[in-house]
Design an enzyme around this catalytic site. Structure first.
Site, PDB file in Angstrom:
ATOM      1  N   ASP A 176     -33.902  17.210  -9.336  1.00  0.00           N
ATOM      2  CA  ASP A 176     -32.558  16.462  -9.574  1.00  0.00           C
ATOM      3  C   ASP A 176     -31.982  16.120  -8.510  1.00  0.00           C
ATOM      4  O   ASP A 176     -31.361  17.059  -7.790  1.00  0.00           O
ATOM      5  CB  ASP A 176     -31.934  17.427 -10.781  1.00  0.00           C
ATOM      6  CG  ASP A 176     -30.822  16.982 -11.203  1.00  0.00           C
ATOM      7  OD1 ASP A 176     -30.539  15.823 -11.194  1.00  0.00           O
ATOM      8  OD2 ASP A 176     -30.165  17.356 -12.299  1.00  0.00           O
ATOM      9  N   LYS A 215     -22.824   8.956  -9.288  1.00  0.00           N
ATOM     10  CA  LYS A 215     -21.773   9.597  -8.297  1.00  0.00           C
ATOM     11  C   LYS A 215     -21.625   8.805  -7.023  1.00  0.00           C
ATOM     12  O   LYS A 215     -20.695   8.012  -6.464  1.00  0.00           O
ATOM     13  CB  LYS A 215     -21.994  11.002  -7.889  1.00  0.00           C
ATOM     14  CG  LYS A 215     -21.500  12.143  -8.853  1.00  0.00           C
ATOM     15  CD  LYS A 215     -22.319  12.121 -10.035  1.00  0.00           C
ATOM     16  CE  LYS A 215     -21.982  13.220 -10.741  1.00  0.00           C
ATOM     17  NZ  LYS A 215     -22.769  13.421 -12.095  1.00  0.00           N
ATOM     18  N   ALA A 234     -28.558  14.110  -7.518  1.00  0.00           N
ATOM     19  CA  ALA A 234     -27.555  13.488  -8.371  1.00  0.00           C
ATOM     20  C   ALA A 234     -26.338  13.114  -7.285  1.00  0.00           C
ATOM     21  O   ALA A 234     -25.191  12.209  -7.952  1.00  0.00           O
ATOM     22  CB  ALA A 234     -26.942  14.141  -9.607  1.00  0.00           C
ATOM     23  N   TRP A 276     -26.899  23.593 -13.187  1.00  0.00           N
ATOM     24  CA  TRP A 276     -25.916  22.648 -13.968  1.00  0.00           C
ATOM     25  C   TRP A 276     -26.331  23.070 -15.558  1.00  0.00           C
ATOM     26  O   TRP A 276     -27.464  23.043 -16.052  1.00  0.00           O
ATOM     27  CB  TRP A 276     -26.491  21.239 -13.854  1.00  0.00           C
ATOM     28  CG  TRP A 276     -25.487  20.065 -14.604  1.00  0.00           C
ATOM     29  CD1 TRP A 276     -24.010  20.058 -14.681  1.00  0.00           C
ATOM     30  CD2 TRP A 276     -25.838  19.118 -15.327  1.00  0.00           C
ATOM     31  NE1 TRP A 276     -23.726  19.023 -15.379  1.00  0.00           N
ATOM     32  CE2 TRP A 276     -25.025  18.614 -15.667  1.00  0.00           C
ATOM     33  CE3 TRP A 276     -27.341  18.542 -15.568  1.00  0.00           C
ATOM     34  CZ2 TRP A 276     -25.041  17.315 -16.520  1.00  0.00           C
ATOM     35  CZ3 TRP A 276     -27.403  17.526 -16.443  1.00  0.00           C
ATOM     36  CH2 TRP A 276     -26.193  16.835 -16.886  1.00  0.00           C
TER      37      TRP A 276
END
Ligand code: LMR
Length: 394
Positions: free
Chosen positions: A208, A243, A210, A127
């Site tokens: 991470d 999300k 997400a 990202w």
């Protein structure tokens, strides 16, 4: 003073959002920023979130500060959601943060505090904001091979070779599921090998996560994070609720520090709370409160899980449709990886000139590295995208 400031480079994903808005073409297709959209192009508020908001409006009696770590129940329920019973919750220090990005930033802050020499190993690609934050903080990063543009899958041998170069106290940043930007993910056997290698080097994994619930389901998507947390002595986890609860603008995330060594918890918890205080004091509460209500209420939780599953299956269907259309148009299986990828994104693996041609000629907006947000499609736009991909010679 201000004369010393320079214009900063625009964030590529956010700049694309703006360019899409300014394009007057009716037929344009937005596959840019990672925000879920339904078939009509809307980002709905999830049913359970709406119901929790109504309840909150009735029940909430004060807006006084919570605690520096946020409401402890939020941290506890997030730790259960992400970690299940892979580790004892007593070994998990946790704080609420402003979104998943806030958790990532805070994790890097902790790393810098604990070991200013640490380098952060990042997947190539990752990202873009990971790199941007690291650069801003002056933390060194080392890319490790990840995506194989030939196959659309993971270059696992390359990844392992590069990760072997990590040293004691370095950080290995991993995407817990639904790799952003590629959509290509490791198998559980490969995750186990990564855990063993990271332990051998003495590096600390940072995960991470997400998009839990967007790949193979809520439990399956947490599998790799649970495996790493159970196998590695110390782990940092940045989890986002943006999300999977669809509460992007509420900025709701959680940073967890897992430590198996007895006696570490108190200092870790205190450090995370201290870092919150230095950076923004108390974390935002509204989104966190909705999440803790939903996770703690059987009916709301069942409804949330059901809606999340609808979202996930809808994206899978779009993937399969796109791979099918492209198989027919190209007469080959070379786009089969699109159906194998998981999560919101897939990387086509083509250069910026093809991405530009898609935008210019067909009004298709994807990130310059050829990352597509699959949720930006619907049954009508999939064939259009497939034709555009073939038309520009991909
Ligand atoms: C994305 O990758 O598009 C999302 O995570 C949104 C963002 O903040 O970049």
């Amino acid at each position: 003073m201000f004369e010393h400031l320079k214009d900063q480079p625009a964030d590529k994903i956010l700049a694309l959002m703006q360019a899409y808005k300014e394009d007057p073409r009716e037929e344009k297709i937005d596959l840019g920023v990672g925000v879920y959209k339904d078939a009509s192009g809307n980002t709905p508020i999830m049913r359970a979130v709406k119901a929790a908001e109504k309840r909150l409006w009735d029940e909430e009696q004060t807006k006084a500060y919570t605690g520096l770590a946020g409401d402890p129940l939020f941290g506890e329920r997030m730790a259960s959601l992400v970690l299940g019973d892979a580790v004892s919750l007593d070994s998990v220090a946790r704080v609420a943060t402003p979104g998943g990005t806030g958790a990532v930033r805070q994790a890097f802050d902790l790393v810098r505090m604990a070991n200013p020499e640490a380098r952060v190993f990042v997947s190539d690609p990752t990202w873009p904001n990971h790199l941007s934050i690291l650069k801003h903080m002056g933390i060194a990063h080392v890319p490790y091979r990840y995506f194989d543009a030939e196959t659309g899958g993971v270059d696992f041998d390359g990844m392992m070779e590069d990760l072997a170069g990590a040293g004691k106290g370095d950080i290995v940043l991993l995407h817990g599921c639904c790799h952003n930007p590629t959509g290509a993910n490791l198998t559980m056997e490969q995750w186990k090998e990564v855990a063993d290698l990271v332990n051998k080097t003495g590096a600390v994994p940072m995960i991470d996560i997400a998009y839990q619930g967007f790949g193979d389901g809520l439990e399956a998507d947490a599998g790799p994070t649970r495996l790493i947390a159970a196998h590695c002595p110390e782990v940092l986890i940045a989890a986002s609720c943006s999300k999977n609860f669809g509460i992007y603008r509420e900025r709701t995330g959680c940073l967890m520090a897992v430590a198996h060594e007895a006696g570490r918890h108190k200092t870790n918890q205190g450090t995370l709370a201290y870092l919150n205080r230095q950076n923004f004091s108390f974390p935002p509460d509204h989104g966190a409160r909705l999440v803790l209500m939903i996770l703690g209420d059987d009916k709301l939780r069942a409804d949330w899980e059901a809606e999340l599953e609808e979202v996930r299956l809808g994206m899978l269907e779009l993937r399969e449709q796109l791979a099918r259309e492209l198989r027919e148009l190209s007469g080959s299986d070379r786009f089969g990886f699109l159906a194998q990828h998981r999560g919101m994104f897939s990387r086509l693996g083509v250069g910026p000139e093809k991405v530009e041609a898609l935008r210019e000629k067909h009004g298709v907006y994807m990130v310059g590295d050829s990352r597509m947000n699959i949720a930006g499609l619907n049954a009508e736009t999939v064939p259009k995208l497939a034709r555009a991909i073939i038309d520009v010679g991909i």
